[in-house]
Design a protein around this motif. Sequence first.
Motif, mmCIF file in Angstrom:
data_model
loop_
_atom_site.group_PDB
_atom_site.id
_atom_site.type_symbol
_atom_site.label_atom_id
_atom_site.label_comp_id
_atom_site.label_asym_id
_atom_site.label_seq_id
_atom_site.Cartn_x
_atom_site.Cartn_y
_atom_site.Cartn_z
ATOM 1 N N ARG A 27 53.437 175.579 112.769
ATOM 2 C CA ARG A 27 52.869 176.787 112.810
ATOM 3 C C ARG A 27 52.991 177.382 111.451
ATOM 4 O O ARG A 27 51.901 178.103 110.943
ATOM 5 C CB ARG A 27 53.360 177.539 113.658
ATOM 6 C CG ARG A 27 53.015 179.211 114.021
ATOM 7 C CD ARG A 27 51.559 179.204 114.441
ATOM 8 N NE ARG A 27 51.239 178.813 115.795
ATOM 9 C CZ ARG A 27 51.321 179.497 116.713
ATOM 10 N NH1 ARG A 27 51.439 180.666 116.856
ATOM 11 N NH2 ARG A 27 51.065 178.717 117.980
ATOM 12 N N ILE A 28 54.115 177.351 110.638
ATOM 13 C CA ILE A 28 54.205 177.786 109.480
ATOM 14 C C ILE A 28 53.850 176.918 108.293
ATOM 15 O O ILE A 28 53.924 177.297 107.095
ATOM 16 C CB ILE A 28 55.847 178.329 109.132
ATOM 17 C CG1 ILE A 28 56.583 177.063 109.188
ATOM 18 C CG2 ILE A 28 56.238 179.318 110.118
ATOM 19 C CD1 ILE A 28 57.984 177.239 108.614
ATOM 20 N N GLY A 29 53.522 175.679 108.588
ATOM 21 C CA GLY A 29 53.120 175.090 107.483
ATOM 22 C C GLY A 29 54.002 174.235 106.735
ATOM 23 O O GLY A 29 54.047 174.128 105.428
ATOM 24 N N SER A 30 55.240 174.051 107.308
ATOM 25 C CA SER A 30 56.371 173.455 106.575
ATOM 26 C C SER A 30 56.888 172.256 107.253
ATOM 27 O O SER A 30 57.939 171.950 108.120
ATOM 28 C CB SER A 30 57.329 174.408 106.568
ATOM 29 O OG SER A 30 58.684 173.915 106.003
ATOM 30 N N PRO A 31 56.098 171.133 107.025
ATOM 31 C CA PRO A 31 56.414 169.977 108.016
ATOM 32 C C PRO A 31 57.771 168.985 107.326
ATOM 33 O O PRO A 31 58.322 168.398 108.388
ATOM 34 C CB PRO A 31 55.174 169.183 107.627
ATOM 35 C CG PRO A 31 54.813 169.325 106.438
ATOM 36 C CD PRO A 31 54.986 170.765 106.305
ATOM 37 N N ALA A 32 58.337 169.519 106.463
ATOM 38 C CA ALA A 32 59.296 168.663 105.685
ATOM 39 C C ALA A 32 60.779 168.974 106.378
ATOM 40 O O ALA A 32 61.400 168.478 106.998
ATOM 41 C CB ALA A 32 59.390 168.645 104.095
ATOM 42 N N ILE A 33 61.097 170.318 106.131
ATOM 43 C CA ILE A 33 62.467 170.960 106.371
ATOM 44 C C ILE A 33 62.416 172.035 107.357
ATOM 45 O O ILE A 33 61.591 172.904 107.086
ATOM 46 C CB ILE A 33 63.342 171.086 105.073
ATOM 47 C CG1 ILE A 33 63.479 169.879 104.040
ATOM 48 C CG2 ILE A 33 64.481 171.884 105.453
ATOM 49 C CD1 ILE A 33 63.914 170.186 102.796
#
Length: 103
Positions: A27-33
């Motif tokens: 949802r927030i576009g932060s797939p890494a951490i």
Amino acid sequence: MKTRIPEILPEMLDEVVLTATDRIKLRIGSPAIFPDELESIAVDVACAIHNRTFYEGIKSENADTFSLSFVDDLLKEYESDFKRYLESEEQAENENRGKVRFI
């Protein structure tokens, strides 16, 4: 989450936490951490996912014919929190642009 739902099985705990954090990261576009600031939202969402098994999130219920309908988007109520988080991240990024640091 064990504090809120002490009877949850370890396998179920792992699954709902993973599902909640994955959905939030997408949802927030932060797939890494996964951001620490959003952990409390992840706990809320994980609890809702678990409790959905036991009918939490029901929008309507009809006793005559036994019909249930659930809330469509568990993350929708946190949209304003996600927006503020993304804005603060962008602001922090912009504060460091154009600065030169000598070490």
